[in-house]
Write a protein that holds these residues in place. Sequence first.
Motif: not given
Lengths: 110, 120
Positions: A33, A35, A45, A88, B39, B49, B52, B54, B96, B104-108, B110-112
């Motif tokens: 991925h 970013y 992303l 990533q 992160i 990172w 994490l 789940y 963050y 999936t393994t992505k982070f789609d 995010w916080g600010q």
Amino acid sequence: SCVLTQPPSLSVAPGQTAEITCDGNKIGTKSVHWYQQKAGQAPLLVVSDHGDRASGIPGRFSGSNFGNTATLTISRVEAGDEADYYCQVLDGTCDPSRVLFGGGTKLTVL
Amino acid sequence: QITLEESGPTLVKPTQTLTLTCTFSGFSLSTPGVGVGWIRQPPGKALEWLALIYSDDDKLYSPSLNSRLTISKDTSKKQVVLTMTNMNPVDTGTYYCAHKPRATTKFDFWGQGTLVTVSS
């Protein structure tokens, strides 16, 4: 080893193509991925999994992944693409499993 | 619409424990495969990172920080909490939290981010 390696910087003229690489052991077997992070902002992303663009990301952004190298390609680079780019993965082959980020590539548009 | 917001102290003293809260909306942390990650980013440096969690309460930690980190969730409050013990000035940075979708393994999303400074 459980490390992702990116070139620290890349400079490209407007209208040209930028290729940002991410090296990792057998990364071609993993979902990678990408970013984009502009100054003072949270990461965004842009490309995920097997080259899928995230919502709202222009078609100029694409991703590929083979062997030990993943590549983010930005075609027809624009001034607004200037940013830091990070790759990533979530690597289940590492012990313990972990999320890895590359060290980031600063893209400068000349 | 998925949103995440980090909260916590902006200044901590060396050796203190940092507690950060990620409050989210737009998804449930009881949905199988969904996760929330933390992160951080020191000023002018790369993303790192940390942890994490789940939906099934499985947890992953950065090996280099594992002994100092604890991640937990409160599904009903829609919050994820990260604690980091024995804070040091090198831990200064923006922290963050981010959403990991199922399958999936992505982070789609995010916080600010929240800036934490470690200083006496």
